[in-house]
Enzyme design. Sequence first.
Site, mmCIF file in Angstrom:
data_model
loop_
_atom_site.group_PDB
_atom_site.id
_atom_site.type_symbol
_atom_site.label_atom_id
_atom_site.label_comp_id
_atom_site.label_asym_id
_atom_site.label_seq_id
_atom_site.Cartn_x
_atom_site.Cartn_y
_atom_site.Cartn_z
ATOM 1 N N ASP A 37 19.523 -9.270 20.487
ATOM 2 C CA ASP A 37 20.576 -8.615 20.374
ATOM 3 C C ASP A 37 21.116 -7.421 19.796
ATOM 4 O OD1 ASP A 37 21.622 -11.082 19.638
ATOM 5 O OD2 ASP A 37 23.243 -10.444 18.397
ATOM 6 N N ASN A 82 21.056 -13.551 11.657
ATOM 7 C CA ASN A 82 20.715 -14.526 11.410
ATOM 8 C C ASN A 82 19.419 -15.347 11.862
ATOM 9 O OD1 ASN A 82 22.595 -15.150 9.119
ATOM 10 N ND2 ASN A 82 23.747 -15.528 10.759
ATOM 11 N N ASN A 125 20.865 -19.306 14.841
ATOM 12 C CA ASN A 125 20.305 -19.775 12.884
ATOM 13 C C ASN A 125 18.833 -20.265 12.802
ATOM 14 O OD1 ASN A 125 22.616 -17.696 13.641
ATOM 15 N ND2 ASN A 125 23.702 -19.316 12.319
ATOM 16 N N HIS A 148 25.176 -12.542 21.754
ATOM 17 C CA HIS A 148 24.222 -13.484 21.525
ATOM 18 C C HIS A 148 22.957 -13.874 22.145
ATOM 19 C CE1 HIS A 148 23.852 -12.897 17.374
ATOM 20 N NE2 HIS A 148 24.209 -14.488 16.849
#
Length: 214
Positions: A104, A125, A79, A32
């Site tokens: 990513d 997100n 997020n 991530h």
Amino acid sequence: MITRRCFCSGAPRPWLFLGLGNPGDKYKGTRHNVGFEMIDKFAETQGIEMNTLHCKAIFGQGFVGDSAVLLAKPQTYMNLSGESTGPLAAYYKLPLNRVIVFHDDMDLPCGVLRLQNKGGHGSHNGLKSVIYHFRGNREFAQLRIGIGRPPGQMDPKAFLLQKFNASARERIDTALQEGVDALKLLLSKGFTESARRFNAEQKYKHIRLQTMPT
């Protein structure tokens, strides 16, 4: 390489490169966080120091050739990335066509990149937050960094927070250098020409890698 010059008001607007990820050693090297890694690789190769905290982001600025570049890694956690990226673009009064978000992407094989002009969030997100804080505007570009899909029935969230295995790490390291080369081409030739060339090269890589395990 970077040269020391001022960001003058009469000069062409700078580019803002935004890498998405999660802060802290716990997340370093995870799938991530490849957006952070892309920023770090670009900064390292171009001699730009990332030594300032600005708008909730680790921040650096400099020149690559004649092009002014702003680099940022939001420290808000993935997020909430938009809480940093929105204020940064507003602070420098940048139109979103001077903004590129690195992130990513599970829809691309590991190590495959794509430069995309505009686009949605693809259930990412971090991108959802960025778009929200850009007031729904999707006019910014994206550098999508393929990480592949989780094997079998593995939870995608767990997959994103895993570190790369040795073979995937090698692919990502190669991809990061390819990303640097693409961004340098973009700064000298503009988005349309550089994306056309780069995406054509990456298409063949995609075909080669899409059936290989991550």
